[in-house]
Design a protein around this motif. Structure first.
Motif, PDB file in Angstrom:
ATOM      1  N   ARG A 153       0.815  -1.218   0.000  1.00 55.05           N
ATOM      2  CA  ARG A 153       0.000   0.000   0.000  1.00 55.05           C
ATOM      3  C   ARG A 153       0.848   1.267   0.000  1.00 55.05           C
ATOM      4  O   ARG A 153       0.495   2.255  -0.623  1.00 55.05           O
ATOM      5  N   ASN A 154       1.970   1.248   0.698  1.00 59.29           N
ATOM      6  CA  ASN A 154       2.800   2.441   0.816  1.00 59.29           C
ATOM      7  C   ASN A 154       3.951   2.481  -0.190  1.00 59.29           C
ATOM      8  O   ASN A 154       4.751   3.407  -0.170  1.00 59.29           O
ATOM      9  N   ASP A 155       4.016   1.479  -1.062  1.00 63.74           N
ATOM     10  CA  ASP A 155       5.050   1.466  -2.106  1.00 63.74           C
ATOM     11  C   ASP A 155       4.690   2.469  -3.197  1.00 63.74           C
ATOM     12  O   ASP A 155       3.523   2.832  -3.362  1.00 63.74           O
ATOM     13  N   PRO A 156       5.698   2.900  -3.969  1.00 60.96           N
ATOM     14  CA  PRO A 156       5.381   3.750  -5.124  1.00 60.96           C
ATOM     15  C   PRO A 156       4.471   2.985  -6.085  1.00 60.96           C
ATOM     16  O   PRO A 156       4.625   1.782  -6.277  1.00 60.96           O
ATOM     17  N   CYS A 157       3.531   3.684  -6.667  1.00 67.07           N
ATOM     18  CA  CYS A 157       2.590   3.044  -7.580  1.00 67.07           C
ATOM     19  C   CYS A 157       3.335   2.545  -8.819  1.00 67.07           C
ATOM     20  O   CYS A 157       4.141   3.284  -9.398  1.00 67.07           O
ATOM     21  N   PRO A 158       3.079   1.306  -9.250  1.00 68.03           N
ATOM     22  CA  PRO A 158       3.773   0.774 -10.425  1.00 68.03           C
ATOM     23  C   PRO A 158       3.401   1.484 -11.727  1.00 68.03           C
ATOM     24  O   PRO A 158       4.057   1.300 -12.738  1.00 68.03           O
ATOM     25  N   CYS A 159       2.377   2.335 -11.704  1.00 66.15           N
ATOM     26  CA  CYS A 159       2.004   3.052 -12.928  1.00 66.15           C
ATOM     27  C   CYS A 159       2.981   4.171 -13.247  1.00 66.15           C
ATOM     28  O   CYS A 159       2.956   4.722 -14.340  1.00 66.15           O
ATOM     29  N   GLY A 160       3.837   4.508 -12.277  1.00 65.54           N
ATOM     30  CA  GLY A 160       4.832   5.543 -12.533  1.00 65.54           C
ATOM     31  C   GLY A 160       4.366   6.953 -12.222  1.00 65.54           C
ATOM     32  O   GLY A 160       5.033   7.919 -12.566  1.00 65.54           O
ATOM     33  N   SER A 161       3.236   7.093 -11.548  1.00 62.51           N
ATOM     34  CA  SER A 161       2.706   8.430 -11.258  1.00 62.51           C
ATOM     35  C   SER A 161       3.517   9.176 -10.210  1.00 62.51           C
ATOM     36  O   SER A 161       3.418  10.393 -10.101  1.00 62.51           O
ATOM     37  N   GLY A 162       4.296   8.439  -9.408  1.00 57.87           N
ATOM     38  CA  GLY A 162       5.045   9.061  -8.329  1.00 57.87           C
ATOM     39  C   GLY A 162       4.278   9.074  -7.016  1.00 57.87           C
ATOM     40  O   GLY A 162       4.823   9.431  -5.976  1.00 57.87           O
ATOM     41  N   LYS A 163       3.015   8.688  -7.058  1.00 56.24           N
ATOM     42  CA  LYS A 163       2.199   8.641  -5.847  1.00 56.24           C
ATOM     43  C   LYS A 163       2.359   7.279  -5.182  1.00 56.24           C
ATOM     44  O   LYS A 163       2.811   6.316  -5.799  1.00 56.24           O
ATOM     45  N   LYS A 164       1.943   7.218  -3.919  1.00 57.45           N
ATOM     46  CA  LYS A 164       1.887   5.926  -3.257  1.00 57.45           C
ATOM     47  C   LYS A 164       0.769   5.109  -3.896  1.00 57.45           C
ATOM     48  O   LYS A 164      -0.246   5.653  -4.335  1.00 57.45           O
ATOM     49  N   TYR A 165       0.966   3.795  -3.909  1.00 57.65           N
ATOM     50  CA  TYR A 165      -0.001   2.886  -4.512  1.00 57.65           C
ATOM     51  C   TYR A 165      -1.392   3.088  -3.919  1.00 57.65           C
ATOM     52  O   TYR A 165      -2.390   3.133  -4.640  1.00 57.65           O
ATOM     53  N   LYS A 166      -1.471   3.286  -2.596  1.00 53.34           N
ATOM     54  CA  LYS A 166      -2.778   3.422  -1.950  1.00 53.34           C
ATOM     55  C   LYS A 166      -3.508   4.693  -2.375  1.00 53.34           C
ATOM     56  O   LYS A 166      -4.725   4.764  -2.312  1.00 53.34           O
ATOM     57  N   LYS A 167      -2.774   5.708  -2.816  1.00 50.15           N
ATOM     58  CA  LYS A 167      -3.381   6.973  -3.235  1.00 50.15           C
ATOM     59  C   LYS A 167      -3.584   7.041  -4.747  1.00 50.15           C
ATOM     60  O   LYS A 167      -4.036   8.050  -5.266  1.00 50.15           O
ATOM     61  N   CYS A 168      -3.232   5.963  -5.435  1.00 49.62           N
ATOM     62  CA  CYS A 168      -3.297   5.997  -6.896  1.00 49.62           C
ATOM     63  C   CYS A 168      -4.130   4.826  -7.416  1.00 49.62           C
ATOM     64  O   CYS A 168      -5.349   4.835  -7.301  1.00 49.62           O
ATOM     65  N   CYS A 169      -3.478   3.830  -7.952  1.00 51.80           N
ATOM     66  CA  CYS A 169      -4.177   2.737  -8.629  1.00 51.80           C
ATOM     67  C   CYS A 169      -4.943   1.816  -7.683  1.00 51.80           C
ATOM     68  O   CYS A 169      -5.920   1.192  -8.098  1.00 51.80           O
ATOM     69  N   LEU A 170      -4.536   1.725  -6.426  1.00 47.71           N
ATOM     70  CA  LEU A 170      -5.283   0.890  -5.492  1.00 47.71           C
ATOM     71  C   LEU A 170      -6.701   1.417  -5.338  1.00 47.71           C
ATOM     72  O   LEU A 170      -7.656   0.652  -5.291  1.00 47.71           O
ATOM     73  N   GLN A 171      -6.853   2.743  -5.323  1.00 48.58           N
ATOM     74  CA  GLN A 171      -8.193   3.327  -5.231  1.00 48.58           C
ATOM     75  C   GLN A 171      -9.025   2.963  -6.451  1.00 48.58           C
ATOM     76  O   GLN A 171     -10.194   2.633  -6.331  1.00 48.58           O
ATOM     77  N   ALA A 172      -8.417   3.013  -7.628  1.00 45.78           N
ATOM     78  CA  ALA A 172      -9.142   2.669  -8.857  1.00 45.78           C
ATOM     79  C   ALA A 172      -9.522   1.192  -8.857  1.00 45.78           C
ATOM     80  O   ALA A 172     -10.593   0.825  -9.328  1.00 45.78           O
ATOM     81  N   GLU A 173      -8.640   0.338  -8.318  1.00 46.10           N
ATOM     82  CA  GLU A 173      -8.937  -1.091  -8.276  1.00 46.10           C
ATOM     83  C   GLU A 173     -10.099  -1.393  -7.341  1.00 46.10           C
ATOM     84  O   GLU A 173     -10.863  -2.316  -7.569  1.00 46.10           O
ATOM     85  N   LYS A 174     -10.241  -0.603  -6.289  1.00 47.40           N
ATOM     86  CA  LYS A 174     -11.318  -0.828  -5.327  1.00 47.40           C
ATOM     87  C   LYS A 174     -12.674  -0.434  -5.886  1.00 47.40           C
ATOM     88  O   LYS A 174     -13.693  -0.880  -5.406  1.00 47.40           O
ATOM     89  N   LEU A 175     -12.669   0.460  -6.889  1.00 48.51           N
ATOM     90  CA  LEU A 175     -13.938   0.900  -7.472  1.00 48.51           C
ATOM     91  C   LEU A 175     -14.501  -0.219  -8.256  1.00 48.51           C
ATOM     92  O   LEU A 175     -15.410  -0.621  -8.547  1.00 48.51           O
TER      93      LEU A 175
END
Length: 175
Positions: A153-175
């Motif tokens: 959750r606290n790792d850098p997002c693998p999408c390359g956005s520079g955000k933490k995973y939990k603040k980026c793609c993890l939110q989209a995956e939960k939708l």
């Protein structure tokens, strides 16, 4: 990788889970339609806007392709190391050239007037042929490897956005 770009900024605010599911469902339906058409060269055509006179506005597609390269430059850099006679590298080079032309004409409208009419006429078909070549190359030579490591959750997002995973793609995956 691309979904945060679609949302822009911090992402959308949905009224409720139903709305979120509906919108994500529409986006993924379009995505799945495009990927299924890539498997049949006779049905694939790039999605291009048209001007009121019926002219295909290929420049928007090409600019989007340029943005896609910027999202994951390392993934696309493999084409630079290929031999001169590599068809996929040639296709990639053509799409990069079209993206460069589109960006240049957007920044300098007078340049658009000087643009060879033939390029504008042939660009939509060139895009389709090049995309099919890149797709076939990916299928035959470069199968994607499934991600084996778990993203924390606290790792850098693998999408390359520079955000933490939990603040980026993890939110989209939960939708």
């Amino acid at each position: 990788v691309w979904l945060p770009v679609v949302w822009g900024g911090d992402g959308p605010v949905f009224e409720d889970q139903t709305e979120a599911n509906e919108i994500l469902g529409l986006i993924m339906a379009l995505y799945n339609d495009i990927t299924s058409r890539l498997d049949d060269p006779d049905t694939y055509e790039p999605l291009l806007d048209q001007d009121i006179d019926g002219t295909f506005l290929w420049e928007f597609w090409a600019e989007g392709f340029g943005k896609a390269i910027a999202l994951r430059p390392r993934a696309w850099s493999t084409f630079k190391d290929r031999p001169d006679d590599d068809q996929a590298a040639d296709a990639f080079g053509m799409l990069v050239a079209l993206a460069t032309i589109a960006r240049a004409t957007d920044e300098d409208p007078e340049l658009y007037d000087e643009l060879d009419e033939q390029v504008s006429y042939e660009a939509p078909q060139m895009i389709a042929v090049c995309v099919m070549e890149l797709h076939q190359d990916r299928l035959s030579n470069h199968q994607l490897k499934p991600r084996t490591e778990k993203v924390g959750r606290n790792d850098p997002c693998p999408c390359g956005s520079g955000k933490k995973y939990k603040k980026c793609c993890l939110q989209a995956e939960k939708l």
